[in-house]
Design a protein around this motif. Structure first.
Motif, mmCIF file in Angstrom:
data_model
loop_
_atom_site.group_PDB
_atom_site.id
_atom_site.type_symbol
_atom_site.label_atom_id
_atom_site.label_comp_id
_atom_site.label_asym_id
_atom_site.label_seq_id
_atom_site.Cartn_x
_atom_site.Cartn_y
_atom_site.Cartn_z
ATOM 1 N N SER A 49 0.830 -1.207 0.000
ATOM 2 C CA SER A 49 0.000 0.000 0.000
ATOM 3 C C SER A 49 0.860 1.251 0.000
ATOM 4 O O SER A 49 0.595 2.200 -0.748
ATOM 5 C CB SER A 49 -0.931 -0.015 1.220
ATOM 6 N N ALA A 50 1.894 1.266 0.831
ATOM 7 C CA ALA A 50 2.771 2.431 0.900
ATOM 8 C C ALA A 50 3.468 2.690 -0.434
ATOM 9 O O ALA A 50 3.650 3.834 -0.845
ATOM 10 C CB ALA A 50 3.804 2.240 2.012
ATOM 11 N N ALA A 51 3.841 1.594 -1.121
ATOM 12 C CA ALA A 51 4.552 1.723 -2.392
ATOM 13 C C ALA A 51 3.612 1.844 -3.583
ATOM 14 O O ALA A 51 4.066 1.997 -4.720
ATOM 15 C CB ALA A 51 5.467 0.521 -2.590
ATOM 16 N N GLN A 52 2.292 1.758 -3.335
ATOM 17 C CA GLN A 52 1.303 1.794 -4.417
ATOM 18 C C GLN A 52 1.591 0.708 -5.458
ATOM 19 O O GLN A 52 1.596 0.962 -6.669
ATOM 20 C CB GLN A 52 1.274 3.175 -5.073
ATOM 21 N N HIS A 53 1.820 -0.485 -4.954
ATOM 22 C CA HIS A 53 2.161 -1.629 -5.806
ATOM 23 C C HIS A 53 0.929 -2.507 -5.995
ATOM 24 O O HIS A 53 0.236 -2.836 -5.029
ATOM 25 C CB HIS A 53 3.280 -2.449 -5.152
ATOM 26 N N PRO A 54 0.613 -2.939 -7.216
ATOM 27 C CA PRO A 54 -0.588 -3.765 -7.439
ATOM 28 C C PRO A 54 -0.468 -5.147 -6.817
ATOM 29 O O PRO A 54 0.593 -5.772 -6.859
ATOM 30 C CB PRO A 54 -0.673 -3.852 -8.969
ATOM 31 N N VAL A 55 -1.585 -5.631 -6.266
ATOM 32 C CA VAL A 55 -1.603 -6.928 -5.599
ATOM 33 C C VAL A 55 -2.894 -7.672 -5.922
ATOM 34 O O VAL A 55 -3.974 -7.079 -6.002
ATOM 35 C CB VAL A 55 -1.453 -6.772 -4.065
ATOM 36 N N GLY A 56 -2.787 -8.969 -6.132
ATOM 37 C CA GLY A 56 -3.941 -9.844 -6.273
ATOM 38 C C GLY A 56 -3.897 -10.885 -5.172
ATOM 39 O O GLY A 56 -2.817 -11.254 -4.698
ATOM 40 N N MET A 57 -5.060 -11.345 -4.750
ATOM 41 C CA MET A 57 -5.124 -12.328 -3.673
ATOM 42 C C MET A 57 -6.163 -13.388 -4.010
ATOM 43 O O MET A 57 -7.192 -13.087 -4.612
ATOM 44 C CB MET A 57 -5.479 -11.664 -2.334
ATOM 45 N N VAL A 58 -5.874 -14.629 -3.604
ATOM 46 C CA VAL A 58 -6.847 -15.720 -3.688
ATOM 47 C C VAL A 58 -6.926 -16.341 -2.309
ATOM 48 O O VAL A 58 -5.895 -16.726 -1.733
ATOM 49 C CB VAL A 58 -6.433 -16.788 -4.721
ATOM 50 N N THR A 59 -8.125 -16.436 -1.739
ATOM 51 C CA THR A 59 -8.243 -16.909 -0.360
ATOM 52 C C THR A 59 -9.578 -17.604 -0.116
ATOM 53 O O THR A 59 -10.552 -17.381 -0.839
ATOM 54 C CB THR A 59 -8.086 -15.729 0.618
ATOM 55 N N LYS A 60 -9.597 -18.436 0.915
ATOM 56 C CA LYS A 60 -10.843 -18.984 1.450
ATOM 57 C C LYS A 60 -11.135 -18.378 2.823
ATOM 58 O O LYS A 60 -12.122 -18.735 3.456
ATOM 59 C CB LYS A 60 -10.745 -20.508 1.614
ATOM 60 N N GLY A 61 -10.249 -17.516 3.291
ATOM 61 C CA GLY A 61 -10.340 -17.022 4.652
ATOM 62 C C GLY A 61 -11.117 -15.730 4.784
ATOM 63 O O GLY A 61 -10.841 -14.743 4.079
ATOM 64 N N SER A 62 -12.060 -15.702 5.705
ATOM 65 C CA SER A 62 -12.821 -14.475 5.942
ATOM 66 C C SER A 62 -11.962 -13.404 6.594
ATOM 67 O O SER A 62 -12.362 -12.239 6.671
ATOM 68 C CB SER A 62 -14.042 -14.781 6.822
ATOM 69 N N GLY A 63 -10.762 -13.774 7.060
ATOM 70 C CA GLY A 63 -9.865 -12.803 7.679
ATOM 71 C C GLY A 63 -9.454 -11.680 6.757
ATOM 72 O O GLY A 63 -8.974 -10.629 7.221
ATOM 73 N N VAL A 64 -9.640 -11.858 5.458
ATOM 74 C CA VAL A 64 -9.311 -10.793 4.518
ATOM 75 C C VAL A 64 -10.125 -9.532 4.798
ATOM 76 O O VAL A 64 -9.676 -8.411 4.516
ATOM 77 C CB VAL A 64 -9.534 -11.282 3.057
ATOM 78 N N GLU A 65 -11.281 -9.687 5.407
ATOM 79 C CA GLU A 65 -12.124 -8.534 5.721
ATOM 80 C C GLU A 65 -11.441 -7.606 6.723
ATOM 81 O O GLU A 65 -11.689 -6.401 6.726
ATOM 82 C CB GLU A 65 -13.468 -8.999 6.270
#
Length: 364
Positions: free
Chosen positions: A164-180
């Motif tokens: 976030s600080a570097a404004q770098h693109p990120v993709g995520m794949v998860t089954k975890g509700s912790g992403v919220e």
């Protein structure tokens, strides 16, 4: 090393019932009846056994970002804060990676988790390297970055803070509700074209999910996560992977539910059974679905040219033959009907500002 078995009813949320020997072990041992009734006694005592607890160890990783040049993978850069995954998904193609740690791809993979405690600091250094070129970085490519231990260790959170600080693109794949929990980071990044999240929903059948993915969030909970992410402005998708013949045959219903929840992107893969995963999955089928085990494996082999698995880049993700084509048609027709994947803008690499990381102190 012993091939330790645990009675089915004593698994208590574990994906497999034994310690599968890994492919680098010279010796494999199994219990046998010596004629004195000791095996029956051991099994009787095992009826009271408790499934192994999760153990977390820490390592100082050498690097944060991994690269791949596989033609069937849609990204070049990956990052994994953990080795092993407590979700215990029996089908996980990453299980055999534990063999390189001299650990079992079976119970060890889901009970002996290795946490890369320096992952965020390493990432910061690598992003600051003069020759680094920004590209989509996918977090959680091998094991789930939001598995239960993340609640306490927050390594994925630390990684997102750097990105976030570097404004770098990120993709995520998860089954975890912790992403919220990390919506305060993901929402503004998503709105700026810097983040996208795919939530895996393998099936809507809660009973099947409970034994297929024992410590992952329940299907209805994952749909709520999709809704939460989408409403926060994060580009959100659904993975209906893996497709397992005669088990999770509700692909269309999953896609419909995910669309209703707000997902607008979708993808799928078919079951992959590399190395030790094949005998493990066969045993799991015999344990949980003995009535259809032979049918499932016969169809899996139809998808793999008569084998349990074929690593060929051209077919390993989607399979081959008539059954692979039928799965593809079902997916494509449902996506077209609902509207998935019509707008899929690439994440923005032009905003990358590594200078923002200079002078950033210890993230912990």
């Amino acid at each position: 090393m012993n091939d330790v078995h645990i009675p089915l009813h004593a698994l208590k949320g574990r994906g497999v019932s034994h310690r599968q020997p890994h492919r680098f072990e010279r010796d494999q041992r199994a219990a046998f009846d010596d004629g004195w009734g000791t095996l029956d006694e051991q099994r009787a005592e095992g009826e009271e056994a408790v499934a192994p607890a999760t153990q977390v160890t820490f390592e100082e990783a050498r690097s944060a970002i991994t690269t791949n040049d596989s033609p069937d993978i849609g990204f070049r850069l990956g990052l994994n804060p953990y080795r092993g995954c407590e979700h215990g998904c029996v089908y996980c193609y990453a299980r055999p990676t534990h063999s390189y740690l001299n650990l079992s791809p079976g119970l060890d993979f889901e009970t002996k988790i290795v946490a890369k405690r320096n992952i965020a600091e390493l990432l910061r250094r690598e992003l600051l390297a003069p020759r680094y070129q920004p590209d989509l970085l996918v977090v959680g490519t091998v094991t789930d970055a939001y598995q239960p231990v993340e609640r306490e260790l927050r390594l994925t959170r630390a990684v997102l803070e750097v990105l976030s600080a570097a404004q770098h693109p990120v993709g995520m794949v998860t089954k975890g509700s912790g992403v919220e929990r990390d919506l305060d980071l993901l929402a503004p990044m998503g709105q700026a074209g810097l983040a996208a999240v795919y939530v895996t929903v393998t099936t809507l059948d809660a009973k099947l999910a409970r034994v297929l993915e024992p410590r992952a969030a329940a299907p209805h909970r994952r749909l709520r996560t999709i809704r939460t992410l989408a409403e926060a402005g994060v580009p959100t998708g659904v993975s209906v992977s893996p497709q397992i013949p005669f088990l999770n045959d509700d692909m269309e219903r999953v896609l419909e539910a995910a669309w209703e929840a707000g997902a607008r992107r979708a993808f799928y893969q078919v079951l992959r059974l590399p190395w030790e995963l094949s005998p493990m999955f066969r045993q799991w089928l015999d344990l949980h679905y003995p009535d259809r085990a032979e049918r499932v494996m016969a169809r899996v082999q139809d998808l793999r040219g008569g084998k349990d698995y074929d690593a060929d880049f051209a077919t390993r993700m989607k399979g081959q033959g008539i059954w692979a084509d039928l799965i593809r048609q079902r997916f494509v027709k449902t996506c077209d009907r609902l509207g998935f994947n019509r707008e899929r803008e690439p994440l923005d690499t032009s905003r990358f500002r590594p200078a923002a990381l200079r002078g950033q102190g210890d993230l912990f």
